[in-house]
Scaffold this motif. Sequence first.
Motif, PDB file in Angstrom:
ATOM      1  N   ARG A 221       1.054   2.534  -3.915  1.00  9.72           N
ATOM      2  CA  ARG A 221       0.185   3.761  -4.287  1.00  9.72           C
ATOM      3  C   ARG A 221       0.078   4.289  -4.067  1.00  9.72           C
ATOM      4  O   ARG A 221       0.286   5.102  -2.823  1.00  9.72           O
ATOM      5  CB  ARG A 221      -1.026   2.770  -3.530  1.00  9.72           C
ATOM      6  CG  ARG A 221      -1.191   1.350  -3.657  1.00  9.72           C
ATOM      7  CD  ARG A 221      -1.184   0.578  -4.888  1.00  9.72           C
ATOM      8  NE  ARG A 221      -2.445   1.492  -5.490  1.00  9.72           N
ATOM      9  CZ  ARG A 221      -2.760   1.815  -7.084  1.00  9.72           C
ATOM     10  NH1 ARG A 221      -2.161   0.726  -7.822  1.00  9.72           N
ATOM     11  NH2 ARG A 221      -3.329   2.044  -7.773  1.00  9.72           N
TER      12      ARG A 221
ATOM     13  N   ASP B 146      -2.659   6.462  -4.821  1.00  7.78           N
ATOM     14  CA  ASP B 146      -4.496   6.847  -4.897  1.00  7.78           C
ATOM     15  C   ASP B 146      -4.708   8.359  -4.873  1.00  7.78           C
ATOM     16  O   ASP B 146      -4.286   8.564  -3.878  1.00  7.78           O
ATOM     17  CB  ASP B 146      -4.623   6.257  -4.872  1.00  7.78           C
ATOM     18  CG  ASP B 146      -4.743   4.223  -5.033  1.00  7.78           C
ATOM     19  OD1 ASP B 146      -4.966   3.851  -6.549  1.00  7.78           O
ATOM     20  OD2 ASP B 146      -4.284   3.938  -4.152  1.00  7.78           O
TER      21      ASP B 146
ATOM     22  N   ASP C 220       0.827  -1.516  -0.785  1.00 10.50           N
ATOM     23  CA  ASP C 220       0.302  -0.253   0.106  1.00 10.50           C
ATOM     24  C   ASP C 220       0.568   1.238   0.210  1.00 10.50           C
ATOM     25  O   ASP C 220      -0.029   2.317  -0.697  1.00 10.50           O
ATOM     26  CB  ASP C 220      -1.029  -0.378   1.344  1.00 10.50           C
ATOM     27  CG  ASP C 220      -1.959  -0.811   0.978  1.00 10.50           C
ATOM     28  OD1 ASP C 220      -2.574  -1.236  -0.358  1.00 10.50           O
ATOM     29  OD2 ASP C 220      -3.290  -0.988   2.444  1.00 10.50           O
TER      30      ASP C 220
END
Length: 238
Positions: free
Chosen positions: A8, A10, A5
């Motif tokens: 990531r 995002d 994660d």
Amino acid sequence: MSILDRFRMDGEVAIVTGGASGIGAAVVEALREAGASVIVADRNGEPSLDVADERAVDAFFADVVRRHGRLDVLVNNAGIAIRHPTLELSSADWNSVVAVNMTGMFLCARAAARHMLPAGEGRIVNTASVMGLSGGLYPNVSYQTTKGAIVNMTRALAIEWARTGIRVNAVAPWFVRTALTAGVLDRPGMQAEIEAATPMGRLAEPEEIAGAFLYLASRASGMVTGHTLPVDGGFLAR
């Protein structure tokens, strides 16, 4: 947050200069796969940006933040090479390389930081080169000098901004199969010489360099700043 994660991105916004081809294009794809919204800035792309033009740089970064509301990452990648032996290198060619490779990176880093500082966080990843950490394999003093300057600019900015939440790092690629290196690789015997000097015995592909940029641009490298990461198949370990 799991370790995966942390890679990531995002909801984050990134600018990649020189992102229309070569290493830059591979980095754009990597950041997009990680979830970032990526704006490509390149003299040969749309939108177009000359990183050596101070007013254009400041306006470009301000427009990105106006449209997207934030700026999390700058991949400071735009660069050129004019390869001549030193005695044949004109001052005009020297100045052209310095304007893009050194001044342009400074202008973009400064513009990015102006928007990152109020947010208390940001990541800048500069494109250096193994040529900035060594004397290289052939005469190319303007490129080698400017890339060496980027290594120390990375350190200086990292220290200056360390307590603000802005991290500054660099990636130093070895020879990569791109349009920028095509002129060198086409020289008789040069590719064989490069491969012989590389412990892994081959050139890099752009996608192999992009992974280093993703690491330094993401929260996976949260305690890393002021570092230049060579991606060189073992060349500097010799």
